[in-house]
Design a protein around this motif. Structure first.
Motif, PDB file in Angstrom:
ATOM      1  N   ILE A 169       0.840  -1.206   0.000  1.00 37.69           N
ATOM      2  CA  ILE A 169       0.000   0.000   0.000  1.00 37.69           C
ATOM      3  C   ILE A 169       0.871   1.250   0.000  1.00 37.69           C
ATOM      4  CG2 ILE A 169      -1.638   1.335   1.406  1.00 37.69           C
ATOM      5  CD1 ILE A 169      -2.857  -1.440   2.192  1.00 37.69           C
ATOM      6  N   PHE A 170       1.937   1.224   0.781  1.00 40.43           N
ATOM      7  CA  PHE A 170       2.855   2.371   0.778  1.00 40.43           C
ATOM      8  C   PHE A 170       3.518   2.528  -0.588  1.00 40.43           C
ATOM      9  CE2 PHE A 170       2.111   2.719   5.202  1.00 40.43           C
ATOM     10  CZ  PHE A 170       2.608   3.945   5.610  1.00 40.43           C
ATOM     11  N   ALA A 171       3.816   1.420  -1.251  1.00 40.25           N
ATOM     12  CA  ALA A 171       4.393   1.491  -2.595  1.00 40.25           C
ATOM     13  C   ALA A 171       3.397   2.111  -3.576  1.00 40.25           C
ATOM     14  CB  ALA A 171       4.815   0.101  -3.064  1.00 40.25           C
ATOM     15  N   LYS A 172       2.115   1.808  -3.414  1.00 42.80           N
ATOM     16  CA  LYS A 172       1.083   2.447  -4.248  1.00 42.80           C
ATOM     17  C   LYS A 172       1.080   3.947  -4.030  1.00 42.80           C
ATOM     18  CE  LYS A 172      -2.497  -1.135  -4.413  1.00 42.80           C
ATOM     19  NZ  LYS A 172      -3.893  -1.420  -4.003  1.00 42.80           N
ATOM     20  N   ARG A 173       1.224   4.326  -2.768  1.00 37.51           N
ATOM     21  CA  ARG A 173       1.246   5.758  -2.444  1.00 37.51           C
ATOM     22  C   ARG A 173       2.435   6.441  -3.105  1.00 37.51           C
ATOM     23  NH1 ARG A 173       1.303   6.924   3.542  1.00 37.51           N
ATOM     24  NH2 ARG A 173       0.558   8.972   2.884  1.00 37.51           N
ATOM     25  N   VAL A 174       3.592   5.799  -3.055  1.00 39.62           N
ATOM     26  CA  VAL A 174       4.782   6.372  -3.694  1.00 39.62           C
ATOM     27  C   VAL A 174       4.526   6.528  -5.189  1.00 39.62           C
ATOM     28  CG1 VAL A 174       7.198   5.933  -4.301  1.00 39.62           C
ATOM     29  CG2 VAL A 174       6.418   5.559  -1.963  1.00 39.62           C
ATOM     30  N   GLY A 175       3.927   5.507  -5.800  1.00 39.75           N
ATOM     31  CA  GLY A 175       3.603   5.586  -7.227  1.00 39.75           C
ATOM     32  C   GLY A 175       2.649   6.725  -7.540  1.00 39.75           C
ATOM     33  N   LEU A 176       1.654   6.921  -6.684  1.00 40.67           N
ATOM     34  CA  LEU A 176       0.705   8.017  -6.861  1.00 40.67           C
ATOM     35  C   LEU A 176       1.415   9.365  -6.811  1.00 40.67           C
ATOM     36  CD1 LEU A 176      -2.205   9.243  -6.884  1.00 40.67           C
ATOM     37  CD2 LEU A 176      -2.123   9.070  -4.381  1.00 40.67           C
ATOM     38  N   TYR A 177       2.245   9.549  -5.803  1.00 41.58           N
ATOM     39  CA  TYR A 177       2.960  10.823  -5.662  1.00 41.58           C
ATOM     40  C   TYR A 177       3.909  11.044  -6.838  1.00 41.58           C
ATOM     41  CZ  TYR A 177       1.213  11.851  -0.990  1.00 41.58           C
ATOM     42  OH  TYR A 177       0.410  12.184   0.083  1.00 41.58           O
ATOM     43  N   LYS A 178       4.578   9.990  -7.274  1.00 43.36           N
ATOM     44  CA  LYS A 178       5.485  10.107  -8.417  1.00 43.36           C
ATOM     45  C   LYS A 178       4.714  10.512  -9.677  1.00 43.36           C
ATOM     46  CE  LYS A 178       8.900   7.498 -11.127  1.00 43.36           C
ATOM     47  NZ  LYS A 178       8.825   8.453 -12.176  1.00 43.36           N
ATOM     48  N   LYS A 179       3.564   9.858  -9.897  1.00 42.89           N
ATOM     49  CA  LYS A 179       2.755  10.153 -11.077  1.00 42.89           C
ATOM     50  C   LYS A 179       2.308  11.613 -11.075  1.00 42.89           C
ATOM     51  CE  LYS A 179      -1.612   8.987 -13.205  1.00 42.89           C
ATOM     52  NZ  LYS A 179      -2.960   9.043 -12.713  1.00 42.89           N
ATOM     53  N   LEU A 180       1.780  12.070  -9.942  1.00 46.61           N
ATOM     54  CA  LEU A 180       1.314  13.453  -9.883  1.00 46.61           C
ATOM     55  C   LEU A 180       2.465  14.450  -9.980  1.00 46.61           C
ATOM     56  CD1 LEU A 180      -1.645  13.287  -7.362  1.00 46.61           C
ATOM     57  CD2 LEU A 180      -1.729  13.728  -9.797  1.00 46.61           C
ATOM     58  N   ALA A 181       3.610  14.122  -9.426  1.00 49.34           N
ATOM     59  CA  ALA A 181       4.769  15.019  -9.542  1.00 49.34           C
ATOM     60  C   ALA A 181       5.201  15.114 -11.005  1.00 49.34           C
ATOM     61  CB  ALA A 181       5.918  14.520  -8.677  1.00 49.34           C
ATOM     62  N   ASP A 182       5.173  13.987 -11.706  1.00 47.88           N
ATOM     63  CA  ASP A 182       5.556  13.988 -13.119  1.00 47.88           C
ATOM     64  C   ASP A 182       4.564  14.762 -13.982  1.00 47.88           C
ATOM     65  OD1 ASP A 182       7.761  12.462 -12.479  1.00 47.88           O
ATOM     66  OD2 ASP A 182       6.879  10.564 -13.160  1.00 47.88           O
ATOM     67  N   GLU A 183       3.295  14.775 -13.591  1.00 48.73           N
ATOM     68  CA  GLU A 183       2.263  15.481 -14.362  1.00 48.73           C
ATOM     69  C   GLU A 183       2.215  16.972 -14.049  1.00 48.73           C
ATOM     70  OE1 GLU A 183      -1.331  13.421 -13.399  1.00 48.73           O
ATOM     71  OE2 GLU A 183      -0.811  11.667 -14.610  1.00 48.73           O
ATOM     72  N   LYS A 233       5.800  20.554  -7.717  1.00 46.48           N
ATOM     73  CA  LYS A 233       6.513  19.299  -7.955  1.00 46.48           C
ATOM     74  C   LYS A 233       7.466  18.990  -6.800  1.00 46.48           C
ATOM     75  CE  LYS A 233       9.358  17.055 -11.461  1.00 46.48           C
ATOM     76  NZ  LYS A 233       8.467  16.092 -12.093  1.00 46.48           N
ATOM     77  N   ALA A 234       8.173  19.999  -6.326  1.00 46.98           N
ATOM     78  CA  ALA A 234       9.121  19.815  -5.222  1.00 46.98           C
ATOM     79  C   ALA A 234       8.391  19.416  -3.936  1.00 46.98           C
ATOM     80  CB  ALA A 234       9.927  21.090  -4.997  1.00 46.98           C
ATOM     81  N   ILE A 235       7.239  20.008  -3.685  1.00 51.92           N
ATOM     82  CA  ILE A 235       6.463  19.668  -2.487  1.00 51.92           C
ATOM     83  C   ILE A 235       5.988  18.228  -2.567  1.00 51.92           C
ATOM     84  CG2 ILE A 235       4.309  20.140  -1.232  1.00 51.92           C
ATOM     85  CD1 ILE A 235       4.731  23.125  -2.023  1.00 51.92           C
ATOM     86  N   ILE A 236       5.465  17.842  -3.724  1.00 49.88           N
ATOM     87  CA  ILE A 236       4.979  16.462  -3.896  1.00 49.88           C
ATOM     88  C   ILE A 236       6.140  15.480  -3.779  1.00 49.88           C
ATOM     89  CG2 ILE A 236       3.910  14.856  -5.514  1.00 49.88           C
ATOM     90  CD1 ILE A 236       2.251  17.243  -6.557  1.00 49.88           C
ATOM     91  N   ASP A 237       7.277  15.808  -4.393  1.00 54.35           N
ATOM     92  CA  ASP A 237       8.455  14.939  -4.291  1.00 54.35           C
ATOM     93  C   ASP A 237       8.926  14.803  -2.837  1.00 54.35           C
ATOM     94  OD1 ASP A 237       8.714  14.114  -6.931  1.00 54.35           O
ATOM     95  OD2 ASP A 237      10.006  15.808  -7.479  1.00 54.35           O
ATOM     96  N   SER A 238       8.834  15.893  -2.076  1.00 52.15           N
ATOM     97  CA  SER A 238       9.219  15.843  -0.660  1.00 52.15           C
ATOM     98  C   SER A 238       8.294  14.922   0.122  1.00 52.15           C
ATOM     99  CB  SER A 238       9.177  17.240  -0.042  1.00 52.15           C
ATOM    100  OG  SER A 238      10.140  18.072  -0.651  1.00 52.15           O
ATOM    101  N   LYS A 239       6.998  15.022  -0.146  1.00 54.49           N
ATOM    102  CA  LYS A 239       6.042  14.137   0.528  1.00 54.49           C
ATOM    103  C   LYS A 239       6.304  12.684   0.133  1.00 54.49           C
ATOM    104  CE  LYS A 239       2.284  17.407   1.241  1.00 54.49           C
ATOM    105  NZ  LYS A 239       0.846  17.632   1.113  1.00 54.49           N
ATOM    106  N   LYS A 240       6.638  12.469  -1.133  1.00 52.16           N
ATOM    107  CA  LYS A 240       6.953  11.117  -1.607  1.00 52.16           C
ATOM    108  C   LYS A 240       8.178  10.581  -0.869  1.00 52.16           C
ATOM    109  CE  LYS A 240       9.315  10.415  -5.232  1.00 52.16           C
ATOM    110  NZ  LYS A 240       9.929  10.487  -6.512  1.00 52.16           N
ATOM    111  N   SER A 241       9.172  11.424  -0.653  1.00 53.33           N
ATOM    112  CA  SER A 241      10.371  11.011   0.071  1.00 53.33           C
ATOM    113  C   SER A 241      10.056  10.627   1.513  1.00 53.33           C
ATOM    114  CB  SER A 241      11.416  12.129   0.051  1.00 53.33           C
ATOM    115  OG  SER A 241      11.863  12.358  -1.259  1.00 53.33           O
ATOM    116  N   VAL A 242       9.147  11.349   2.135  1.00 52.44           N
ATOM    117  CA  VAL A 242       8.739  11.026   3.502  1.00 52.44           C
ATOM    118  C   VAL A 242       8.065   9.653   3.538  1.00 52.44           C
ATOM    119  CG1 VAL A 242       7.180  11.672   5.389  1.00 52.44           C
ATOM    120  CG2 VAL A 242       8.568  13.417   4.264  1.00 52.44           C
TER     121      VAL A 242
END
Length: 106
Positions: free
Chosen positions: A35-49, A56-65
């Protein structure tokens, strides 16, 4: 487009992330990590879009957390498994010692 229909990327992210988090009712640690991996994928997808570099930096930071949380959870589960193994070995050793002591007293 009216402001009611316009979604902020963060609102969209929060809604999608909450849908994923609803799956966390499971105690299976592999499922939780999935489930956490799904979340990382979601954040990555939205950061890329996202075209705005700050967003993008904020979303990437949340993804890193979230990725850090995944690492900590994984380590916690590994430690818990190791502790369970140690306790099992200690119990077996205790039984052997008790058995040896019983033979000595007879």
């Amino acid at each position: 487009m009216s402001t009611d229909r316009k979604r902020n990327v963060f609102d969209e992210l929060m809604i999608a992330d909450n849908k994923i988090l609803k799956e966390l009712d499971n105690d299976d640690h592999k499922k939780i990590l999935d489930i956490f991996a799904k979340r990382v994928g979601l954040y990555k997808k939205l950061a890329d879009e996202t075209h705005d570099p700050i967003t993008k930096a904020i979303i990437d930071s949340k993804k890193s957390v979230i990725m850090s949380d995944m690492g900590l959870l994984s380590a916690q589960y590994d430690i818990r498994d190791d502790i369970t193994k140690i306790i099992s070995r200690l119990d077996a050793l205790e039984e052997k010692v008790s058995h040896i002591q019983n033979h000595k007293t007879l």
